[in-house]
Design a protein around this motif. Sequence first.
Motif, mmCIF file in Angstrom:
data_model
loop_
_atom_site.group_PDB
_atom_site.id
_atom_site.type_symbol
_atom_site.label_atom_id
_atom_site.label_comp_id
_atom_site.label_asym_id
_atom_site.label_seq_id
_atom_site.Cartn_x
_atom_site.Cartn_y
_atom_site.Cartn_z
ATOM 1 N N SER A 10 0.889 -1.373 0.081
ATOM 2 C CA SER A 10 -0.080 0.340 0.088
ATOM 3 C C SER A 10 0.636 1.053 0.134
ATOM 4 C CB SER A 10 -0.825 -0.255 1.250
ATOM 5 O OG SER A 10 -0.303 0.082 2.250
ATOM 6 N N ASP A 11 0.162 2.356 -0.174
ATOM 7 C CA ASP A 11 1.135 3.606 -0.162
ATOM 8 C C ASP A 11 1.946 4.126 1.593
ATOM 9 O OD1 ASP A 11 0.504 4.353 -3.151
ATOM 10 O OD2 ASP A 11 -1.134 5.492 -2.413
ATOM 11 N N ASP A 12 0.696 3.645 2.696
ATOM 12 C CA ASP A 12 1.245 3.421 3.367
ATOM 13 C C ASP A 12 2.515 2.744 4.025
ATOM 14 O OD1 ASP A 12 -0.184 5.257 4.159
ATOM 15 O OD2 ASP A 12 -0.997 4.201 5.199
ATOM 16 N N GLU A 13 2.468 1.481 2.816
ATOM 17 C CA GLU A 13 3.646 0.667 2.978
ATOM 18 C C GLU A 13 5.226 0.499 2.493
ATOM 19 O OE1 GLU A 13 1.540 -4.007 4.874
ATOM 20 O OE2 GLU A 13 1.243 -2.683 2.498
ATOM 21 N N PHE A 14 5.089 1.157 1.573
ATOM 22 C CA PHE A 14 5.746 2.234 0.608
ATOM 23 C C PHE A 14 6.658 2.617 1.559
ATOM 24 C CE2 PHE A 14 3.345 0.525 -3.596
ATOM 25 C CZ PHE A 14 4.529 -0.277 -3.865
ATOM 26 N N VAL A 15 5.770 3.741 2.102
ATOM 27 C CA VAL A 15 6.534 5.014 2.973
ATOM 28 C C VAL A 15 7.312 4.673 4.057
ATOM 29 C CG1 VAL A 15 6.603 6.952 4.809
ATOM 30 C CG2 VAL A 15 5.465 6.555 2.957
ATOM 31 N N GLU A 16 6.980 2.658 4.749
ATOM 32 C CA GLU A 16 7.274 2.330 5.833
ATOM 33 C C GLU A 16 8.351 1.456 5.215
ATOM 34 O OE1 GLU A 16 6.038 -1.784 9.258
ATOM 35 O OE2 GLU A 16 4.386 -0.894 7.218
ATOM 36 N N LEU A 17 8.188 1.267 4.200
ATOM 37 C CA LEU A 17 9.901 0.305 3.599
ATOM 38 C C LEU A 17 10.551 1.046 3.487
ATOM 39 C CD1 LEU A 17 10.804 -2.170 2.075
ATOM 40 C CD2 LEU A 17 10.164 -1.577 0.629
ATOM 41 N N ASP A 18 10.811 2.408 2.517
ATOM 42 C CA ASP A 18 11.654 3.899 2.784
ATOM 43 C C ASP A 18 12.427 4.024 4.584
ATOM 44 O OD1 ASP A 18 13.557 5.124 1.181
ATOM 45 O OD2 ASP A 18 12.191 7.122 1.721
ATOM 46 N N GLU A 19 11.481 4.587 4.815
ATOM 47 C CA GLU A 19 11.661 4.352 6.538
ATOM 48 C C GLU A 19 12.283 3.468 6.612
ATOM 49 O OE1 GLU A 19 7.935 5.688 8.509
ATOM 50 O OE2 GLU A 19 8.473 7.615 7.532
ATOM 51 N N LEU A 20 12.643 2.056 7.111
ATOM 52 C CA LEU A 20 13.153 1.282 7.699
ATOM 53 C C LEU A 20 14.414 1.490 7.132
ATOM 54 C CD1 LEU A 20 10.137 -2.028 8.147
ATOM 55 C CD2 LEU A 20 11.581 -0.428 9.988
ATOM 56 N N LEU A 21 14.691 0.910 6.260
ATOM 57 C CA LEU A 21 15.567 1.172 5.316
ATOM 58 C C LEU A 21 16.470 2.502 5.338
ATOM 59 C CD1 LEU A 21 14.615 -0.200 1.344
ATOM 60 C CD2 LEU A 21 16.315 -0.869 3.224
ATOM 61 N N CYS A 22 16.105 3.574 5.497
ATOM 62 C CA CYS A 22 16.738 4.498 5.812
ATOM 63 C C CYS A 22 17.334 4.218 7.494
ATOM 64 C CB CYS A 22 15.796 6.328 5.769
ATOM 65 S SG CYS A 22 15.877 6.015 4.176
ATOM 66 N N SER A 23 16.784 3.360 8.112
ATOM 67 C CA SER A 23 17.152 3.749 9.886
ATOM 68 C C SER A 23 17.977 2.836 10.166
ATOM 69 C CB SER A 23 15.635 2.921 10.462
ATOM 70 O OG SER A 23 14.667 3.681 10.083
ATOM 71 N N LEU A 24 18.416 1.678 8.882
ATOM 72 C CA LEU A 24 19.715 0.934 8.711
ATOM 73 C C LEU A 24 20.992 1.742 9.295
ATOM 74 C CD1 LEU A 24 18.939 -1.706 6.658
ATOM 75 C CD2 LEU A 24 19.039 -2.119 8.573
ATOM 76 N N ASP A 25 22.219 0.953 9.971
ATOM 77 C CA ASP A 25 23.251 1.984 9.929
ATOM 78 C C ASP A 25 23.239 2.293 8.664
ATOM 79 O OD1 ASP A 25 25.716 2.985 10.508
ATOM 80 O OD2 ASP A 25 26.352 0.779 11.868
ATOM 81 N N GLU A 26 23.786 3.663 8.772
ATOM 82 C CA GLU A 26 24.416 4.564 7.625
ATOM 83 C C GLU A 26 25.297 3.987 6.833
ATOM 84 O OE1 GLU A 26 24.420 9.483 6.287
ATOM 85 O OE2 GLU A 26 23.897 8.683 8.585
ATOM 86 N N SER A 27 26.757 3.642 7.920
ATOM 87 C CA SER A 27 27.723 2.960 7.351
ATOM 88 C C SER A 27 27.155 2.168 6.240
ATOM 89 C CB SER A 27 28.657 3.586 8.966
ATOM 90 O OG SER A 27 28.071 2.496 9.534
#
Length: 227
Positions: A10-27
């Motif tokens: 869903s649209d909300d899940e696309f947002v959730e997916l990107d937020e989770l990926l961006c929450s991983l260790d940036e390094s």
Amino acid sequence: MTDIYSQPLSDDEFVELDELLCSLDESLGAMDAAEMDGFLTGILLLPQEVSPSEWMPMVFSATDIPGEFSDVQAQDRLEELVYRRYKQIDHQLATLQDIDPITFDVEDEDGNLLEGEDEIIALEPFALGFLHAAQTWPGLLDTDESDLMSAMLAIFRHLPPEARGDMEAMYEELQREAPLEHLDDAIADIAQSVKEIAAITRGFQEEKKKEPTKEKKFKKTHRGPYN
């Protein structure tokens, strides 16, 4: 019983997916959702299937260190969303639907949204992800199939300048002969090219309608007694 992995995001899940990926260790250099989308599309266009256990860790980390959450539930949720997107793209390819690449709004230095031709830069992450897949596994770049290479150029034209390499000349030619004016035009162009690639590498193409057999008509001629 409904298979959860067959459900499109869903649209909300696309947002959730990107937020989770961006929450991983940036390094660790995890992909964002747009780059992941190109990566998954490239994987699904390969002639041979690649196991999720092989490609999924590459989404979460660009290093040898695994990218994962200490929270098991968060990690499971991230893997679920990624795999559902993978299945969604696979279904679109198999059913000859247009893919719908994930893109994000792009702003200039003053915070204004880019428009028109400038907005097409939003496809750079998708192109980078696709290139990553094509360079990692055989079946796309290691071919002499001219139609395949031509179709892939419609994706590679969106690579940032530093990633084009020896494709720079072909990029310049495409810009002259087949310019794109808007992001929607570019997405439609990629969708068509992906269909062309899928027809070659995975055999996904519309069946040609058989033309009705024409009955042979014989011309009647008068036969005289001496014919």
